[in-house]
Structure formats: C-alpha cells, structure tokens
Design a protein around this motif. Sequence first.
Motif, PDB file in Angstrom:
ATOM      1  N   GLY A  47     -37.731-117.225 -42.816  1.00 19.25           N
ATOM      2  CA  GLY A  47     -36.918-115.858 -42.914  1.00 19.25           C
ATOM      3  C   GLY A  47     -37.862-114.838 -42.994  1.00 19.25           C
ATOM      4  N   ALA A  48     -38.800-115.027 -43.882  1.00 22.00           N
ATOM      5  CA  ALA A  48     -39.770-113.801 -44.284  1.00 22.00           C
ATOM      6  C   ALA A  48     -40.567-113.380 -43.358  1.00 22.00           C
ATOM      7  CB  ALA A  48     -40.682-114.434 -45.654  1.00 22.00           C
ATOM      8  N   GLU A  49     -41.002-114.443 -42.418  1.00 22.41           N
ATOM      9  CA  GLU A  49     -41.783-114.015 -41.105  1.00 22.41           C
ATOM     10  C   GLU A  49     -40.896-113.305 -40.122  1.00 22.41           C
ATOM     11  OE1 GLU A  49     -43.361-117.777 -40.163  1.00 22.41           O
ATOM     12  OE2 GLU A  49     -45.085-117.576 -41.468  1.00 22.41           O
ATOM     13  N   ALA A  50     -39.658-113.587 -40.282  1.00 25.86           N
ATOM     14  CA  ALA A  50     -38.904-112.775 -39.252  1.00 25.86           C
ATOM     15  C   ALA A  50     -38.749-111.314 -39.896  1.00 25.86           C
ATOM     16  CB  ALA A  50     -37.449-113.594 -39.361  1.00 25.86           C
ATOM     17  N   VAL A  51     -38.581-111.244 -41.195  1.00 19.59           N
ATOM     18  CA  VAL A  51     -38.268-109.845 -41.472  1.00 19.59           C
ATOM     19  C   VAL A  51     -39.633-109.212 -41.379  1.00 19.59           C
ATOM     20  CG1 VAL A  51     -38.083-108.380 -43.721  1.00 19.59           C
ATOM     21  CG2 VAL A  51     -36.540-110.483 -43.257  1.00 19.59           C
ATOM     22  N   GLU A  52     -40.835-109.743 -41.514  1.00 20.09           N
ATOM     23  CA  GLU A  52     -41.985-109.120 -41.433  1.00 20.09           C
ATOM     24  C   GLU A  52     -42.334-108.656 -39.755  1.00 20.09           C
ATOM     25  OE1 GLU A  52     -44.736-108.663 -43.132  1.00 20.09           O
ATOM     26  OE2 GLU A  52     -44.617-110.114 -45.173  1.00 20.09           O
ATOM     27  N   ASN A  53     -41.898-109.128 -38.958  1.00 21.64           N
ATOM     28  CA  ASN A  53     -42.131-108.943 -37.675  1.00 21.64           C
ATOM     29  C   ASN A  53     -40.981-108.126 -37.051  1.00 21.64           C
ATOM     30  OD1 ASN A  53     -44.422-110.739 -36.250  1.00 21.64           O
ATOM     31  ND2 ASN A  53     -43.402-112.065 -37.725  1.00 21.64           N
ATOM     32  N   ALA A  54     -39.833-108.044 -37.698  1.00 20.30           N
ATOM     33  CA  ALA A  54     -38.867-107.321 -37.162  1.00 20.30           C
ATOM     34  C   ALA A  54     -39.172-105.784 -37.480  1.00 20.30           C
ATOM     35  CB  ALA A  54     -37.518-107.684 -37.987  1.00 20.30           C
ATOM     36  N   VAL A  55     -39.648-105.651 -38.902  1.00 17.28           N
ATOM     37  CA  VAL A  55     -40.136-104.361 -39.545  1.00 17.28           C
ATOM     38  C   VAL A  55     -41.396-104.054 -38.332  1.00 17.28           C
ATOM     39  CG1 VAL A  55     -41.231-103.234 -41.192  1.00 17.28           C
ATOM     40  CG2 VAL A  55     -39.387-104.631 -41.728  1.00 17.28           C
ATOM     41  N   ARG A  56     -42.399-104.668 -38.050  1.00 21.66           N
ATOM     42  CA  ARG A  56     -43.499-104.486 -37.154  1.00 21.66           C
ATOM     43  C   ARG A  56     -42.994-103.805 -35.858  1.00 21.66           C
ATOM     44  NH1 ARG A  56     -47.473-109.217 -36.585  1.00 21.66           N
ATOM     45  NH2 ARG A  56     -48.049-108.461 -38.605  1.00 21.66           N
TER      46      ARG A  56
END
Length: 467
Positions: free
Chosen positions: A132-141
């Motif tokens: 999940g954390a990596e998903a959020v990071e990439n969504a914001v990017r």
Amino acid sequence: MTTTTPDATGAPAGPTAAHGRLDEAEVRRLDRAHVFHSWSAQATIDPMPVAGAEGSWFWDHSGRRYLDFSSQLVNVNIGYQHPKLVAAIQEQAGRLLTVSPAFAEESRSRAAAMIAERAPGALNKVFFTNGGAEAVENAVRMARLHTGRHKVMAAYRSYHGATAGAIALTGDPRRWASEPGAAGVVRYWGPYLYRSAFHATTEQEECERALQHLRDLVMVEGAQTIAAILLESVVGTNGILVPPDGYLAGVRQICDEFGIVMVADEVMAGFGRCGEWFAVDHWDVEPDLITFAKGVNSGYVPLGGVLISDEIAATFDHRPFPGGLTYSGHPLACASAVASIEVFEEEGILAHARHLGDDVIGPGLRELAQRHSSVGEVRGLGVFWAVELVRDRTTREPLVPYNATGADAAPMNAVVGACKERGLWPFAHFNRIHVVPPCTTSDEEVRHGLAILDEALLVADEQAASR
C-alpha cells in the motif's frame, strides 16, 4: 506435515503434529536474536510465535486458538489458508516463478484486467506495487506529473504508509519521528461527527462544514498549486470513520471544479471490507486514482497497486512514467489475486460481508453499547467497525489519551488483555477496539467473538469508573 481437526464450534483445533519444524522455544530465540520488528522498542516486546492458521482462526505452538477479530493487519479478507489461493500459488510456482515487469505475463495480465473490470468508471489501467505505501507514493507521483502541480492535501486522522512520501502524507502520530518530511503536504480535517472539528450536531452539518473547510483551504492554498486531494474512502486505523452521505461526492465536485486529482486510498477499505469491491462504490463515486493492497489477495503474497483513470494514463502514452519496482506485478502475487477475485465471486463474499455488517456485527455492537457505560460510539459498515471507549459518555473523554503510551495506555491494555485471555485477538488503536474479522467469518463465529468482547468490556467499564 501439520494437520488440524475442528473442535465443537467448527474452529480448527490447532496442530497435532509438526515434523521437521522448529519448536516454540527455538522460534522465539531466533526471533529475539535476529528479527527487528516494526513500530516497536525491541527490548520491550515478546512476540507470540504463531504455529498455524485456518479460516478465521490462528493458534500458537501449544495449540491455543484465537478467533481473529483483526484479520492480522486488516488484510486477511478471505481468511487463512484458503485452498484455492494456496493451489493457485503452487501452480504458478511450478509454471513460472518470476519475470521482470518489462514483460507481459499471464497472471499479471489477468489480475490487472480483473481488478480494472471491478473498478468504478474509467479506471482501466493498473500499476502494480508490492504494497500500500508504494501504491500511495506512485499515485501521488502520477497526480503531480499529470497536473504539473506540487501540493497534496492529506487529512489528519489518516494513515497512508511508512515509506518517506507516504509517512509524510499520514495524519497521525506515526509521522512525527520522520519529520520534517516531503514538502508540499497540506493538512485538512475530514468528517468525524462524534468528535467534530466543525461543531456540527448532525451528519448533514458535518458533511457541509467539512466540505466548506476543504473548499476554503483550496482557496487559500491556491487551487493552481494543488495536484491531489488524498483521502481514505473510509478511514481505517484512525477510527473506522465512515464519511457522511454526500461527502465523497462533494470532494469529487471540488476536484472537478479546480482540476485536482482525487486519490482514494482503499488499501484497507477495499476488496470486500466495506461490502463492496471498493468502498467508493457504496456512494457511487469515481476517483481518478485508487490505491489498493491488503484484501486484493489477503496478504498471501505481497501485492498492491494503483488503479488509473484513462485520462491520467493517457498522460504517459508518449511520456515515460518515471517509476518502477523490481517486483511490480510479481507472478506469484498476481496469481493469488486472480484466485482471490474468483473466490469472492464464487462464494458470494461481498454479499456475506454486507450481511455481517447489517445483521450481525452492527446490531451486536449496538447491543453492547447499551450494556456498557464505557462505549461512547459504535460505527462502521460491512466487516469494518469500531467501538470507541470513553471514561464519560457526556464529556466523551477518551478511555486513554490520544497517542497514549506507558501507564497512560494501561486501561486499553487491560481490555485487550481480557480479549486475548478469552481467545479473541482484537485490533486496538488509541481508545478504540476495531471489529474487523475476515469477511468470510461465519455468523456463529462473529457472535462468539462479540460474546467475548462483551466480557472484556466489563473491564473497560471498571477502568472508566476508576478515574
């Protein structure tokens, strides 16, 4: 090979043999010597060795069983050791264990298609991550690159992960030790009528005032600088805060009006937890990006991802997306996701989750609230509920202070201990007990767990009265 036999309640009785396995003492010794645990002061913890699990239960090496009202970290949505998922992982391992994200691969393609088909509206592309954390990071990017803007609005009382960007977006005390974090984060208050930041007295007032607060912040921050509004569709760890009707639609309207990307974090709320494929479906709202993980395959193999709208995906048709992960779309993880989605449909798990919320958990918790003076509020939907404990119902003073530690946390520790002593493994955060068992838990098992919680709340009543 470990075997299990059910007891009179239908629950697995625990292991009867464990040939070639480490015993409990050796597991504990090696853990203490070599495992560095997350979110913990290492010298103060003594993790319980788990020997096995099945369905909604897990057990220790002595065979003592626990009914899991936490779904571990609210991710084991279809329960432990589902045979179809185990078989899918074994089959994929025998066929193709791993391949780079640069290739197309059967399980990866099928998983992406199946997830997109169940997403709302025009979210037709999936970028896979490990969690999940990596998903959020990439969504914001993606949101920043799509809009050319840098600010991201993120709520207090939220959790988005522990990587550098995700922890900066998180709105609870877990971010404090990592500050100062990434630039560009703007905080806002989401709706929470029981402890309203807007002095609201009704759900409608809370909705209207929370949306006006958000609109005012967009104005003073400068809409032209804001890339995304990030929210948990239903706030998870920070309280199971179900938004009032109209709130998510209102956020969608603000985003449309100002060209802001709406990012729904469904890492915890998605894949059956709220009785829908995605929690936003409950309000018929279509975000631009949805992050997911946890329940997509019940954590059997690490997997997360970002569902991407056609408009945002088109931004990268002829412009490379500057991000990637070695294990993005790992075949084992994707094979388990395919099997999990099939299980959801074959076994009617979404309908069962709605039934549990409407007919078993919700009514059961409301009955407990009538019997226990320490219960300030119960709230939730599907298999996603919270019991908020207070010292005084009139003042709503929490049973323990915000972010309590040490002696201050003792009253909640006593309640949690009372649950575990009786064979119930709860999820506790601050002054709340969250009722979040696997979505496949039977009515009888849920009632059994609620009966134990009923007994444990007597401890909460005593703690509240001993101020």
